[in-house]
Design a protein around this motif. Structure first.
Motif, PDB file in Angstrom:
ATOM      1  N   ASN A  42       0.577  -0.779   0.171  1.00 15.15           N
ATOM      2  CA  ASN A  42       0.324  -0.368   0.077  1.00 15.15           C
ATOM      3  C   ASN A  42       1.112   1.443   0.072  1.00 15.15           C
ATOM      4  OD1 ASN A  42      -2.161  -1.566   0.064  1.00 15.15           O
ATOM      5  ND2 ASN A  42      -2.727  -0.998   1.901  1.00 15.15           N
ATOM      6  N   ALA A  43       1.603   1.554   0.763  1.00 19.53           N
ATOM      7  CA  ALA A  43       2.857   2.559   0.909  1.00 19.53           C
ATOM      8  C   ALA A  43       3.692   2.627  -0.259  1.00 19.53           C
ATOM      9  CB  ALA A  43       3.935   2.241   1.922  1.00 19.53           C
ATOM     10  N   HIS A  49       1.460   6.040  -7.040  1.00 12.70           N
ATOM     11  CA  HIS A  49       0.721   6.483  -8.030  1.00 12.70           C
ATOM     12  C   HIS A  49      -0.470   7.804  -7.770  1.00 12.70           C
ATOM     13  CE1 HIS A  49       0.143   3.014 -10.494  1.00 12.70           C
ATOM     14  NE2 HIS A  49       1.021   2.590  -8.968  1.00 12.70           N
ATOM     15  N   PRO A  50      -0.062   9.317  -7.382  1.00 18.05           N
ATOM     16  CA  PRO A  50       0.296  10.203  -6.912  1.00 18.05           C
ATOM     17  C   PRO A  50      -1.385  10.884  -7.303  1.00 18.05           C
ATOM     18  CG  PRO A  50       1.461  10.984  -8.678  1.00 18.05           C
ATOM     19  CD  PRO A  50       1.755   9.096  -8.223  1.00 18.05           C
ATOM     20  N   ASP A  51      -2.232   9.973  -8.545  1.00 22.45           N
ATOM     21  CA  ASP A  51      -3.301  10.242  -8.089  1.00 22.45           C
ATOM     22  C   ASP A  51      -4.503   9.556  -7.484  1.00 22.45           C
ATOM     23  OD1 ASP A  51      -2.642  12.650 -10.468  1.00 22.45           O
ATOM     24  OD2 ASP A  51      -3.516  11.026 -11.383  1.00 22.45           O
ATOM     25  N   LEU A  52      -3.943   8.504  -7.161  1.00 17.95           N
ATOM     26  CA  LEU A  52      -4.460   7.734  -6.514  1.00 17.95           C
ATOM     27  C   LEU A  52      -4.705   7.504  -5.297  1.00 17.95           C
ATOM     28  CD1 LEU A  52      -5.821   4.834  -5.876  1.00 17.95           C
ATOM     29  CD2 LEU A  52      -3.930   3.576  -5.253  1.00 17.95           C
ATOM     30  N   ALA A  53      -3.059   9.077  -4.705  1.00 17.86           N
ATOM     31  CA  ALA A  53      -3.461   8.729  -3.781  1.00 17.86           C
ATOM     32  C   ALA A  53      -4.225  10.102  -2.813  1.00 17.86           C
ATOM     33  CB  ALA A  53      -1.337   9.681  -2.992  1.00 17.86           C
ATOM     34  N   ARG A  54      -3.691  11.208  -4.318  1.00 14.58           N
ATOM     35  CA  ARG A  54      -5.495  12.116  -4.254  1.00 14.58           C
ATOM     36  C   ARG A  54      -6.368  12.251  -3.913  1.00 14.58           C
ATOM     37  NH1 ARG A  54      -2.391  14.935  -7.848  1.00 14.58           N
ATOM     38  NH2 ARG A  54      -3.519  14.174  -9.259  1.00 14.58           N
ATOM     39  N   HIS A  55      -6.601  11.148  -4.655  1.00  7.11           N
ATOM     40  CA  HIS A  55      -8.269  10.645  -4.960  1.00  7.11           C
ATOM     41  C   HIS A  55      -8.281  10.054  -3.524  1.00  7.11           C
ATOM     42  CE1 HIS A  55     -11.849   7.854  -5.391  1.00  7.11           C
ATOM     43  NE2 HIS A  55     -10.950   6.897  -5.002  1.00  7.11           N
ATOM     44  N   LEU A  56      -8.023   9.129  -2.672  1.00  4.31           N
ATOM     45  CA  LEU A  56      -7.899   8.948  -1.714  1.00  4.31           C
ATOM     46  C   LEU A  56      -7.827   9.745  -0.977  1.00  4.31           C
ATOM     47  CD1 LEU A  56      -6.113   5.269  -1.599  1.00  4.31           C
ATOM     48  CD2 LEU A  56      -8.088   5.786  -1.765  1.00  4.31           C
ATOM     49  N   ARG A  57      -7.301  10.903  -0.637  1.00  3.42           N
ATOM     50  CA  ARG A  57      -7.531  12.111   0.399  1.00  3.42           C
ATOM     51  C   ARG A  57      -8.341  12.521   0.275  1.00  3.42           C
ATOM     52  NH1 ARG A  57      -2.484  12.578  -1.120  1.00  3.42           N
ATOM     53  NH2 ARG A  57      -2.097  13.897  -1.796  1.00  3.42           N
ATOM     54  N   GLN A  58      -8.639  12.577  -0.968  1.00  2.00           N
ATOM     55  CA  GLN A  58     -10.141  13.554  -1.467  1.00  2.00           C
ATOM     56  C   GLN A  58     -11.383  13.278  -0.528  1.00  2.00           C
ATOM     57  OE1 GLN A  58      -9.980  14.269  -5.941  1.00  2.00           O
ATOM     58  NE2 GLN A  58      -8.592  16.299  -5.486  1.00  2.00           N
ATOM     59  N   THR A  59     -11.485  11.777  -0.369  1.00  2.00           N
ATOM     60  CA  THR A  59     -13.139  10.972  -0.487  1.00  2.00           C
ATOM     61  C   THR A  59     -12.932  10.689   1.066  1.00  2.00           C
ATOM     62  OG1 THR A  59     -11.592   9.402  -0.858  1.00  2.00           O
ATOM     63  CG2 THR A  59     -12.880   9.999  -3.263  1.00  2.00           C
ATOM     64  N   GLU A  61     -10.871   7.585   2.254  1.00  2.00           N
ATOM     65  CA  GLU A  61     -10.508   6.967   2.138  1.00  2.00           C
ATOM     66  C   GLU A  61      -9.132   6.716   2.731  1.00  2.00           C
ATOM     67  OE1 GLU A  61     -12.165   3.399   1.046  1.00  2.00           O
ATOM     68  OE2 GLU A  61     -13.816   5.252   1.225  1.00  2.00           O
ATOM     69  N   ILE A  62      -8.310   7.540   2.586  1.00  2.00           N
ATOM     70  CA  ILE A  62      -6.350   7.226   3.309  1.00  2.00           C
ATOM     71  C   ILE A  62      -7.026   6.931   4.723  1.00  2.00           C
ATOM     72  CG2 ILE A  62      -6.222   9.383   3.518  1.00  2.00           C
ATOM     73  CD1 ILE A  62      -4.029   6.673   2.078  1.00  2.00           C
ATOM     74  N   GLU A  63      -7.637   7.727   5.811  1.00  2.00           N
ATOM     75  CA  GLU A  63      -7.616   7.272   6.811  1.00  2.00           C
ATOM     76  C   GLU A  63      -8.395   6.264   7.282  1.00  2.00           C
ATOM     77  OE1 GLU A  63      -8.928  10.387   5.514  1.00  2.00           O
ATOM     78  OE2 GLU A  63      -8.582  12.359   6.326  1.00  2.00           O
ATOM     79  N   ARG A  64      -9.223   6.183   6.452  1.00  2.00           N
ATOM     80  CA  ARG A  64      -9.737   4.689   6.929  1.00  2.00           C
ATOM     81  C   ARG A  64      -9.470   3.228   6.442  1.00  2.00           C
ATOM     82  NH1 ARG A  64     -16.017   3.103   4.411  1.00  2.00           N
ATOM     83  NH2 ARG A  64     -15.218   1.902   2.768  1.00  2.00           N
ATOM     84  N   LEU A  65      -7.603   3.284   5.486  1.00  2.00           N
ATOM     85  CA  LEU A  65      -7.557   2.549   4.269  1.00  2.00           C
ATOM     86  C   LEU A  65      -6.704   1.175   6.039  1.00  2.00           C
ATOM     87  CD1 LEU A  65      -6.171   1.258   1.731  1.00  2.00           C
ATOM     88  CD2 LEU A  65      -4.463   2.643   2.373  1.00  2.00           C
ATOM     89  N   ASP A  66      -6.122   1.810   6.477  1.00  2.00           N
ATOM     90  CA  ASP A  66      -5.632   0.351   7.452  1.00  2.00           C
ATOM     91  C   ASP A  66      -6.990  -0.241   8.448  1.00  2.00           C
ATOM     92  OD1 ASP A  66      -5.923   2.687   8.992  1.00  2.00           O
ATOM     93  OD2 ASP A  66      -4.262   2.806  10.423  1.00  2.00           O
ATOM     94  N   LEU A 227      -9.554 -13.294   8.364  1.00  2.00           N
ATOM     95  CA  LEU A 227      -9.548 -12.139   8.473  1.00  2.00           C
ATOM     96  C   LEU A 227      -8.868 -11.465   7.349  1.00  2.00           C
ATOM     97  CD1 LEU A 227      -8.478 -10.452  11.949  1.00  2.00           C
ATOM     98  CD2 LEU A 227     -10.872 -11.039  11.261  1.00  2.00           C
ATOM     99  N   THR A 228      -9.428  -9.756   6.873  1.00  2.00           N
ATOM    100  CA  THR A 228      -9.050  -9.654   5.294  1.00  2.00           C
ATOM    101  C   THR A 228      -8.782  -7.935   5.333  1.00  2.00           C
ATOM    102  OG1 THR A 228     -10.708 -11.290   4.620  1.00  2.00           O
ATOM    103  CG2 THR A 228      -9.812  -9.727   2.944  1.00  2.00           C
ATOM    104  N   PRO A 229      -7.308  -7.962   5.069  1.00  2.00           N
ATOM    105  CA  PRO A 229      -6.752  -6.156   5.242  1.00  2.00           C
ATOM    106  C   PRO A 229      -7.595  -6.249   3.529  1.00  2.00           C
ATOM    107  CG  PRO A 229      -4.764  -8.158   5.040  1.00  2.00           C
ATOM    108  CD  PRO A 229      -6.220  -8.476   5.362  1.00  2.00           C
ATOM    109  N   ARG A 230      -6.898  -4.795   4.044  1.00  2.00           N
ATOM    110  CA  ARG A 230      -7.525  -4.224   1.819  1.00  2.00           C
ATOM    111  C   ARG A 230      -6.455  -3.882   1.747  1.00  2.00           C
ATOM    112  NH1 ARG A 230     -11.282   1.241   0.744  1.00  2.00           N
ATOM    113  NH2 ARG A 230     -10.947   1.251  -1.251  1.00  2.00           N
ATOM    114  N   THR A 231      -5.741  -3.901   0.522  1.00  2.00           N
ATOM    115  CA  THR A 231      -4.642  -3.536  -0.242  1.00  2.00           C
ATOM    116  C   THR A 231      -5.619  -3.109  -1.491  1.00  2.00           C
ATOM    117  OG1 THR A 231      -3.056  -4.227  -1.174  1.00  2.00           O
ATOM    118  CG2 THR A 231      -4.880  -5.457  -1.798  1.00  2.00           C
ATOM    119  N   LEU A 232      -4.340  -1.925  -1.873  1.00  2.00           N
ATOM    120  CA  LEU A 232      -4.660  -0.772  -3.095  1.00  2.00           C
ATOM    121  C   LEU A 232      -3.610  -1.552  -4.335  1.00  2.00           C
ATOM    122  CD1 LEU A 232      -3.678   2.254  -1.444  1.00  2.00           C
ATOM    123  CD2 LEU A 232      -5.968   1.624  -1.889  1.00  2.00           C
TER     124      LEU A 232
END
Length: 464
Positions: A42-43, A49-59, A61-66, A227-232
């Motif tokens: 994920n890191a 992919h900065p566009d993906l990082a920006r998308h996750l921050r805007q929505t 989603e980045i805060e709940r990824l872990d 249990l299932t972690p979420r990957t990008l």
């Protein structure tokens, strides 16, 4: 008692999911290795992919990824299912969706307990895929009666957990101390037990009927089985798993890799062989395999039109494969999926224009600045074209029956596949549950509509 002293169900759910993760990591050390691998991928993905990082921050989603993980549990009786529903309600989790796995040879039907509102999901998206064994599908009447008697004798909840559930229902919530006690007591339902409740011979009889039946019936509790972690980037995790001492299943379940992910993709490592002691053994001399690690990559939630297209393309690929996807045909299956899914638009613009996916809409700074202008656009299409409104796909929060069956089968062994004449029986499941399940597509439609109403209000428009 004032409800000001109650802990939010969302925070109780968040605490419970973390406690569950810690417990499972202790019980299945390979899960810890999987979590570390997912965090690394994920890191790297966010960095590359900065566009993906920006998308996750805007929505957001980045805060709940872990925090993204789901668990799975299997129970044997209507009483167990109904009580689980009450237990999950303490954590703000409701039964969403109905999944019938019998067409794939798995004798269960299921729902997913989760939060239903977008604000609650941002605090904790934890879900539990919960399956009820269909005892009526056990062909041998004597074995069916035996399984019913074994399940009737067990209690999978502690007395304190039941007391706290009733207290929460009566008072409308739990205070800090009781919430902590609830998490501790609820966790016991999901804990692994090395001691079985049947003899070795009885276990073999149950397993011969279906290995999942033995898993549900032969133990003191319904132990969390993964249990299932979420990957990008699930493909990268799949490639790296062997180098980390983790053997992945042959095929990633769900849609093929796309520029704009849709629905849910899943893979796992194979179920572990664990020592157990049967009732006619003094020490742990037998073995049982049920618990494994899983990874998921979540994409856009699809509309009814989008799901119909997805199902048609998936079925076409699987029909052409004409076999259960496995190690021997994994490459061909992947190629067939890619070929068939070329018919599914791979851009968010196209998916939105063709009404294939659900979206959340946001008023932009440009739109807010123009709200007093007399000639400003007023339709959704015009507002998007003018840059006054932007949109992001809603994350799919639920599951896919074919994918779930594929995960079950790969971890039970291909020889565990069976054919059942039983048909989908949502009515019987909901009767056991004690309430109707919630239509997940309605939830996505409601979230989308709320975002449109918020946009209209922010832009000073009567509606969108």
């Amino acid at each position: 008692m004032s409800n000001q002293s109650f802990v939010s169900p969302d925070l109780i759910r968040q605490r419970f999911s973390r406690a569950m993760s810690d417990m499972y990591r202790d019980e299945v050390p390979l899960y810890g290795a999987l979590m570390e691998l997912v965090a690394e991928v994920n890191a790297q993905t966010l960095e590359q992919h900065p566009d993906l990082a920006r998308h996750l921050r805007q929505t957001g989603e980045i805060e709940r990824l872990d925090l993204e993980r789901h668990g799975a549990i299997r129970v044997g009786t209507a009483t167990e299912l109904a009580t689980l529903s009450r237990l999950f309600a303490v954590m703000g989790m409701q039964p969403v969706g109905y999944y019938d796995l019998t067409p794939a040879g798995v004798p269960v039907h299921s729902t997913a307990f989760r939060a239903v509102h977008e604000t609650a999901l941002h605090i904790s998206p934890f879900r539990v895929f919960t399956s009820l064994l269909r005892l009526e599908l056990i062909e041998n009447p004597e074995l069916r009666t035996f399984a019913e008697s074994v399940l009737a004798r067990r209690s999978i909840f502690t007395a304190r957990a039941l007391s706290l559930i009733a207290q929460c229902e009566a008072d409308g919530g739990l205070n800090q101390a009781d919430a902590e006690a609830f998490v501790e007591q609820a966790l016991e339902t999901f804990r692994w037990h090395h001691s079985a409740t049947v003899t070795a011979a009885q276990y073999q009889q149950l397993s011969a009927q279906h290995r999942l039946i033995a898993d549900v019936v032969a133990f003191k509790g319904p132990h969390i089985n993964h249990l299932t972690p979420r990957t990008l980037d699930i493909d990268q995790v799949q490639r790296l798993m062997p180098a980390h001492g983790i053997t992945p299943k042959a095929v990633i379940e769900g849609p093929p890799r796309r520029d704009c992910p849709i629905l849910l993709r899943q893979t796992s490592f194979k179920a572990l062989e664990e020592t157990v002691a049967f009732t006619d053994q003094e020490q742990s001399q037998g073995s049982h395999s049920a618990r494994f690690g899983e990874i998921e990559q979540r994409g856009a939630a699809l509309t009814p039109k989008g799901r119909a297209l997805y199902d048609r393309l998936l079925n076409a690929a699987r029909d052409q494969l004409n076999a259960f996807p496995n190690e021997s045909n994994a490459d061909r299956y992947d190629a067939l999926m890619r070929d068939h899914f070329e018919a599914f638009p791979d851009s968010h613009d196209a998916m939105r224009e063709e009404d294939l996916a659900y979206f959340r809409y946001f008023a932009t700074e440009q739109g807010l600045a123009a709200r007093e202008q007399a000639q400003r656009p007023t339709t959704l299409a015009a507002l998007i074209a003018a840059g006054h409104v932007r949109f992001e796909p809603l994350v799919y929060e639920d599951f896919l029956p074919v994918s779930a069956a594929g995960i079950f089968q790969s971890n039970l062994g291909d020889d565990a596949q069976s054919h059942y004449a039983g048909q989908s029986n949502q009515q019987a499941f909901e009767q056991a549950l004690g309430r109707p399940t919630i239509d997940e597509l309605q939830l996505y439609a409601q979230t989308q509509q709320r975002s449109l109403e918020q946009c209209a209000s922010a832009l000073g428009l009567p509606g969108l």
